[in-house]
Structures are given as C-alpha cells and as structure tokens.
Design a protein around this motif. Sequence first.
Motif, PDB file in Angstrom:
ATOM      1  N   PRO A   1      50.829  53.876  43.849  1.00 37.32           N
ATOM      2  CA  PRO A   1      50.074  53.637  45.091  1.00 37.32           C
ATOM      3  C   PRO A   1      48.568  53.834  44.945  1.00 37.32           C
ATOM      4  N   HIS A   2      48.141  54.875  44.195  1.00 38.25           N
ATOM      5  CA  HIS A   2      46.704  55.112  44.075  1.00 38.25           C
ATOM      6  C   HIS A   2      46.018  53.997  43.290  1.00 38.25           C
ATOM      7  N   HIS A   3      46.772  53.341  42.392  1.00 41.44           N
ATOM      8  CA  HIS A   3      46.167  52.275  41.600  1.00 41.44           C
ATOM      9  C   HIS A   3      45.930  51.026  42.452  1.00 41.44           C
ATOM     10  N   TRP A   4      46.823  50.778  43.420  1.00 39.25           N
ATOM     11  CA  TRP A   4      46.591  49.663  44.337  1.00 39.25           C
ATOM     12  C   TRP A   4      45.278  49.876  45.094  1.00 39.25           C
ATOM     13  N   LYS A   5      44.996  51.118  45.467  1.00 42.79           N
ATOM     14  CA  LYS A   5      43.738  51.402  46.162  1.00 42.79           C
ATOM     15  C   LYS A   5      42.534  51.115  45.270  1.00 42.79           C
ATOM     16  N   HIS A   6      42.646  51.478  43.996  1.00 43.02           N
ATOM     17  CA  HIS A   6      41.556  51.183  43.060  1.00 43.02           C
ATOM     18  C   HIS A   6      41.357  49.675  42.910  1.00 43.02           C
ATOM     19  N   LEU A   7      42.459  48.923  42.916  1.00 42.63           N
ATOM     20  CA  LEU A   7      42.371  47.480  42.720  1.00 42.63           C
ATOM     21  C   LEU A   7      41.673  46.780  43.885  1.00 42.63           C
ATOM     22  N   THR A   8      41.740  47.363  45.085  1.00 40.96           N
ATOM     23  CA  THR A   8      41.066  46.713  46.226  1.00 40.96           C
ATOM     24  C   THR A   8      39.573  46.554  45.958  1.00 40.96           C
ATOM     25  N   GLY A   9      38.975  47.534  45.297  1.00 40.03           N
ATOM     26  CA  GLY A   9      37.550  47.447  45.003  1.00 40.03           C
ATOM     27  C   GLY A   9      37.207  46.373  44.002  1.00 40.03           C
ATOM     28  N   ALA A  10      38.196  45.989  43.193  1.00 38.66           N
ATOM     29  CA  ALA A  10      37.953  44.981  42.152  1.00 38.66           C
ATOM     30  C   ALA A  10      38.240  43.564  42.632  1.00 38.66           C
ATOM     31  N   LEU A  11      38.870  43.407  43.794  1.00 41.94           N
ATOM     32  CA  LEU A  11      39.291  42.078  44.246  1.00 41.94           C
ATOM     33  C   LEU A  11      38.167  41.044  44.258  1.00 41.94           C
ATOM     34  N   PRO A  12      36.969  41.369  44.783  1.00 44.54           N
ATOM     35  CA  PRO A  12      35.915  40.341  44.835  1.00 44.54           C
ATOM     36  C   PRO A  12      35.534  39.785  43.462  1.00 44.54           C
ATOM     37  N   GLN A  13      35.751  40.570  42.410  1.00 46.74           N
ATOM     38  CA  GLN A  13      35.381  40.130  41.070  1.00 46.74           C
ATOM     39  C   GLN A  13      36.512  39.383  40.352  1.00 46.74           C
ATOM     40  N   LEU A  14      37.697  39.405  40.914  1.00 43.91           N
ATOM     41  CA  LEU A  14      38.847  38.792  40.251  1.00 43.91           C
ATOM     42  C   LEU A  14      38.947  37.308  40.599  1.00 43.91           C
ATOM     43  N   PRO A  15      39.418  36.484  39.664  1.00 42.25           N
ATOM     44  CA  PRO A  15      39.639  35.069  39.976  1.00 42.25           C
ATOM     45  C   PRO A  15      40.777  34.904  40.972  1.00 42.25           C
ATOM     46  N   ALA A  16      40.832  33.729  41.570  1.00 41.31           N
ATOM     47  CA  ALA A  16      41.815  33.476  42.621  1.00 41.31           C
ATOM     48  C   ALA A  16      43.247  33.702  42.150  1.00 41.31           C
ATOM     49  N   ALA A  17      43.558  33.302  40.915  1.00 45.48           N
ATOM     50  CA  ALA A  17      44.925  33.470  40.407  1.00 45.48           C
ATOM     51  C   ALA A  17      45.343  34.927  40.409  1.00 45.48           C
ATOM     52  N   ASP A  18      44.430  35.825  40.078  1.00 41.94           N
ATOM     53  CA  ASP A  18      44.759  37.250  40.059  1.00 41.94           C
ATOM     54  C   ASP A  18      44.831  37.829  41.472  1.00 41.94           C
ATOM     55  N   ARG A  19      43.951  37.372  42.359  1.00 41.47           N
ATOM     56  CA  ARG A  19      44.037  37.832  43.761  1.00 41.47           C
ATOM     57  C   ARG A  19      45.362  37.402  44.372  1.00 41.47           C
ATOM     58  N   LEU A  20      45.778  36.190  44.067  1.00 34.44           N
ATOM     59  CA  LEU A  20      47.063  35.685  44.541  1.00 34.44           C
ATOM     60  C   LEU A  20      48.213  36.484  43.950  1.00 34.44           C
ATOM     61  N   GLY A  21      48.190  36.688  42.648  1.00 32.78           N
ATOM     62  CA  GLY A  21      49.291  37.374  41.975  1.00 32.78           C
ATOM     63  C   GLY A  21      49.485  38.792  42.446  1.00 32.78           C
ATOM     64  N   LEU A  22      48.393  39.506  42.642  1.00 33.21           N
ATOM     65  CA  LEU A  22      48.488  40.884  43.114  1.00 33.21           C
ATOM     66  C   LEU A  22      49.149  40.964  44.481  1.00 33.21           C
ATOM     67  N   LEU A  23      48.692  40.120  45.396  1.00 36.50           N
ATOM     68  CA  LEU A  23      49.246  40.172  46.750  1.00 36.50           C
ATOM     69  C   LEU A  23      50.695  39.713  46.771  1.00 36.50           C
ATOM     70  N   ASP A  24      50.996  38.679  46.018  1.00 34.73           N
ATOM     71  CA  ASP A  24      52.365  38.174  45.965  1.00 34.73           C
ATOM     72  C   ASP A  24      53.306  39.227  45.380  1.00 34.73           C
ATOM     73  N   ASP A  25      52.869  39.908  44.319  1.00 35.25           N
ATOM     74  CA  ASP A  25      53.678  40.975  43.719  1.00 35.25           C
ATOM     75  C   ASP A  25      53.916  42.110  44.710  1.00 35.25           C
ATOM     76  N   LEU A  26      52.847  42.543  45.367  1.00 40.58           N
ATOM     77  CA  LEU A  26      52.975  43.692  46.265  1.00 40.58           C
ATOM     78  C   LEU A  26      53.855  43.364  47.464  1.00 40.58           C
ATOM     79  N   LEU A  27      53.753  42.163  47.990  1.00 38.60           N
ATOM     80  CA  LEU A  27      54.625  41.772  49.092  1.00 38.60           C
ATOM     81  C   LEU A  27      56.090  41.795  48.655  1.00 38.60           C
ATOM     82  N   ALA A  28      56.393  41.206  47.505  1.00 38.50           N
ATOM     83  CA  ALA A  28      57.778  41.181  47.019  1.00 38.50           C
ATOM     84  C   ALA A  28      58.307  42.590  46.755  1.00 38.50           C
ATOM     85  N   LEU A  29      57.476  43.441  46.170  1.00 38.70           N
ATOM     86  CA  LEU A  29      57.892  44.807  45.868  1.00 38.70           C
ATOM     87  C   LEU A  29      58.070  45.641  47.126  1.00 38.70           C
TER      88      LEU A  29
END
Length: 336
Positions: free
Chosen positions: A17-45
């Motif tokens: 859970p704490h790592h998901w919080k860290h990843l929020t700060g990196a979202l603006p720098q990530l390409p669309a494919a990674d922003r999509l993948g992160l959210l899709d993974d977290l929703l499924a999980l």
Amino acid sequence: LKLNAGEAAFTRISYPPHHWKHLTGALPQLPAADRLGLLDDLLALTRAGHHTAPTLLDFLAAYAGESDYIVFSAIAAALDAVSRLLPISGDTRDRFNAFARSLVQQTARRLGWRERENEPHETRLLRPLALDASINYGDDARIKEAVRRFLAYRDGDADAISADLRGVMFAAVASAGGVHEWKQLAKRYHDAERAEEKKELLLALGNFRVPALIEKTLAFSFSSSVRLQDIRIVFSNVGKNPHAHETSWRFFTGHFDEFVKRFADNPMLMGKMLESLLGFSASEDAAQEIETFFGAHPIPEASRAIEKALEHIRVRARWKTRDKSAIAEWLSGRKK
C-alpha cells in the motif's frame, strides 16, 4: 520504482500500500501505457480482494485532469466499478459523485462541446467520453448545456450538436428528465431517419432515473416501433442503469413468456440481452432471486449467459461486503 515498464509483459503487479502512494507522485512523468497499466492492475487487484478500496481511491485521485483517451477510459471504468457498490442516493453517493467530478470535470470543461481546428483524433474520441462521465456524476453546467443544445436541435438547428456528441446530449437530457423529456426523446426516435441516431435515442431512453419511465422505456422496446434486433440496445443500457435494477427485473419476470417467445429463434441474442440486463447488480440477494427464478423457469440455451451474470453479481457483492464501510469512511474524510 515501477515494474513492467511500458506494460511489455502480460502480468499483474501488486505493490505494498505505501508503494502505491509513492507511485502517485510519479504519475505525471510516466507514459500513458504505464499510467493505464497501474490503474488497471490496482482495480483488478482491489476487486479480487488483494487491496482495499481506499488504496484504489487514493491512487485514482492522482489522475485528475487526465488528457489521454485510453487512460481516461480506465479512470471512467474504475469510477463506474466503485460507483456500483454504493447506494443510488444519500450522503455517500453525493460525496462519491463530488469525488468523481473532481477527476473528470476539468477535462470535460477544457474540451468543451466544439471541435477545434486541427485537433488530434484522440481528442475527438476523448471529448464525448469526458462529457458523458462528467454529466453522469452530476455536472450541472454540462447538463444545462446539453439540455440547451437539445432544445435547439429539436427545433431544427442541425448545428446545435455534432454527430459524435449527439448521444451524450440525449443521455444527459434523459438522466435529468421526466415525463416531458421522455416524450420528446420518443418522438425524436419516431422522426429520426438515420439508424445511428435511432440507436442513440434508444440508449438514452434507458438512462432515465424514474422507475415509471424506466418501465415505460422497457414497454416501448417491446412495441412495434422497435425492431427485434434493437431491443438489446434498450436492455443493455437499462441493465447498466443503477436506478433501473428492480424495475427491469420486475418487468422481465412479468413478461418472461413474451421474452422467450420473441427470442426463441435467436439464442445468442437472448443470452447477450440477459447478461446485459442481469449482470450489474451488487447483491447476493439479487443473485439468489435470479437463481430461484431460472430454476423454476429454465432457459437452457441461455444458461451460460445467466451463469456469467451471476458470477459478475457475486464478485461485486463480495467486494461490496468487504469495502462498503471503508469507502464511506474514505469519502467522509476526504478534503473538499
């Protein structure tokens, strides 16, 4: 650290859970494919019980103002998934709608209702999605504008709305409408010459929130005005409408014999309609009622569709049981 960069591997990645919080700060720098993948993974999980809904909601909050069409589609899907766990009215619903608007309204406002010269094709795809999402969660300004454009369109102004936003406009009129609006949309359906517009109007008629008008829509779909193959259009949108679950189930059971008779020669269409109509509830009680009914009224050719609908309901019901209190608490504590 974000694993599976570029979503090159077909795998789900779960972080603490704490790592998901860290990843929020990196979202603006990530390409669309990674922003999509992160959210899709977290929703499924989260749906599977490996994370809690507050972790998902915290992460979703970082996507406000998203401008990529595919990523925005994932945001809309995640909001819809959580929305289906909540009551259709009350404080928790109001707070969730406000949260959802905070994610999608900025994009809808920025894109507006008019196509701009030389804008990318992806922007033309994003505009109806963003407007529809914002309207769905109670964006009053966008709803009023949709109604204004509909009245102009109804009165003969063909330039009041572009073809790609016509369905959004019709749906907005229905979601905020009553008997008068129902009659206007039904009349427009009768008068429309283009098959595409007729389809948009049938979808919109499934978007009303008043039980009597939902029942009126379902009865209309069984009338001679609607082609047999188009009845599914109505049933699919009514099935998705959280305000329509009880009314549509009551209509279906009351017209069961007619339903079977109409679709006896097209079991594939029958199955798809049943899956659309039944599969969006989030209650074990609803699942048991459906099982009991089809135990007494079997449709062998649609048994797989009914099983799939029951599976969807039960997955959602288990998620609701796990997380409904946590969602309400998260929304209550959220800063406005």
